[in-house]
Design a protein around this motif. Structure first.
Motif, mmCIF file in Angstrom:
data_model
loop_
_atom_site.group_PDB
_atom_site.id
_atom_site.type_symbol
_atom_site.label_atom_id
_atom_site.label_comp_id
_atom_site.label_asym_id
_atom_site.label_seq_id
_atom_site.Cartn_x
_atom_site.Cartn_y
_atom_site.Cartn_z
ATOM 1 N N PRO A 146 0.846 -1.200 0.000
ATOM 2 C CA PRO A 146 0.000 0.000 0.000
ATOM 3 C C PRO A 146 0.878 1.246 0.000
ATOM 4 O O PRO A 146 1.868 1.326 0.731
ATOM 5 C CB PRO A 146 -0.814 -0.134 1.290
ATOM 6 C CG PRO A 146 -0.019 -1.057 2.159
ATOM 7 C CD PRO A 146 0.678 -2.000 1.229
ATOM 8 N N GLY B 202 -4.236 2.962 -6.618
ATOM 9 C CA GLY B 202 -4.837 3.739 -5.546
ATOM 10 C C GLY B 202 -3.784 4.232 -4.573
ATOM 11 O O GLY B 202 -2.593 3.936 -4.699
ATOM 12 N N ALA C 175 -3.170 4.482 -0.405
ATOM 13 C CA ALA C 175 -3.667 4.064 0.908
ATOM 14 C C ALA C 175 -3.702 5.213 1.902
ATOM 15 O O ALA C 175 -4.488 5.192 2.857
ATOM 16 C CB ALA C 175 -2.813 2.926 1.457
ATOM 17 N N ALA D 124 -8.715 3.516 -3.258
ATOM 18 C CA ALA D 124 -8.151 2.598 -2.264
ATOM 19 C C ALA D 124 -8.868 2.680 -0.914
ATOM 20 O O ALA D 124 -8.474 1.993 0.023
ATOM 21 C CB ALA D 124 -6.667 2.919 -2.067
ATOM 22 N N GLY E 8 -8.685 5.127 1.112
ATOM 23 C CA GLY E 8 -7.499 5.489 1.875
ATOM 24 C C GLY E 8 -7.786 6.427 3.040
ATOM 25 O O GLY E 8 -8.944 6.735 3.363
#
Length: 238
Positions: free
Chosen positions: A13, A83, A85, A132, A134
């Motif tokens: 990530p 993506g 995180a 993600a 995030g």
């Protein structure tokens, strides 16, 4: 997300950390290096690249955060197809002075770095953060709750930063993006040395929170299980 420094083919990530070359930002990088791909923000290209080379999976993100065109170009150059995180907004400046001493430009500079730059970088990263689910973490301050003498410009920026996180949290809940506002007390950093100097006081490192303790708090916000969120957290010297 991998880099030329990646020790494993397994994608990690990714987290972008501003102000990563010193103080709290550097401590956050150390804390997250074992299980994240680090995107390390800094103004000095050579220093940022040298720092990235020290970690198993890292890359530099070089931009002056108040140069919005440069920041947009730097974001565009990132591979965020997997993506993002997290983003940790650690970069900031300390503007000190009484209201009758500070000129308009100093107020503007405090807000430009500590608020506007954070908002603009977050805006550019939101598509990747949403993809993600995030986490956005802002390093705020105790001055984000209380202001004292000679601290109006800094506190104003931190109050505004807290308002930004509150608004962003409400807006992004539907997209699954978490927003955490971390408020350290006095931390043993170069900024604290500057502050104590302006106060004509002694800098005693043992009196302050260590950057590693703030980094552990940031890591907790990023690593929480998906159903939980730290909205606001205050950390003080014991």
């Amino acid at each position: 997300m991998t880099s030329t420094n990646a020790a494993s083919p397994v994608s990690l990530p990714a987290v972008l950390i501003t102000g990563a070359t010193r103080g709290i930002g550097r401590a956050v990088a150390d804390e997250l290096a074992a299980d994240h791909h680090l995107i390390l923000g800094g103004r000095d290209a050579e220093a940022t690249a040298a720092l990235a080379a020290q970690f198993p999976s890292a890359e530099p993100f070089v931009a002056e955060l108040t140069d919005h065109a440069a920041v947009a170009a730097a974001v565009e150059a990132l591979d965020l197809s997997g993506g993002l995180a997290g983003v940790v907004h650690s970069a900031g400046i300390l503007v000190r002075g009484r209201v009758d001493e500070l000129e308009a430009g100093e107020w503007t500079r405090s807000l430009a770095v500590n608020v506007v730059a954070v908002a603009e970088l977050t805006r550019l990263l939101l598509p990747a953060l949403r993809a993600a689910r995030g986490t956005v973490v802002t390093i705020n301050s105790g001055n984000g709750f209380n202001a004292g003498p000679s601290g109006g410009a800094y506190a104003a920026s931190k109050f505004a930063l807290r308002a930004f996180t509150d608004s962003l949290r409400a807006e992004e809940r539907e997209h699954g993006v978490r927003v955490s506002s971390v408020h350290p007390g006095r931390v043993a950093t170069d900024m604290q040395r500057q502050l104590r100097g302006s106060e004509n006081g002694e800098y005693r490192e043992q009196d302050y929170v260590q950057p590693t303790s703030v980094a552990a708090t940031v890591a907790l916000a990023l690593r929480l299980p998906a159903e939980a969120s730290i909205d606001t957290l205050s950390i003080r010297p014991r």
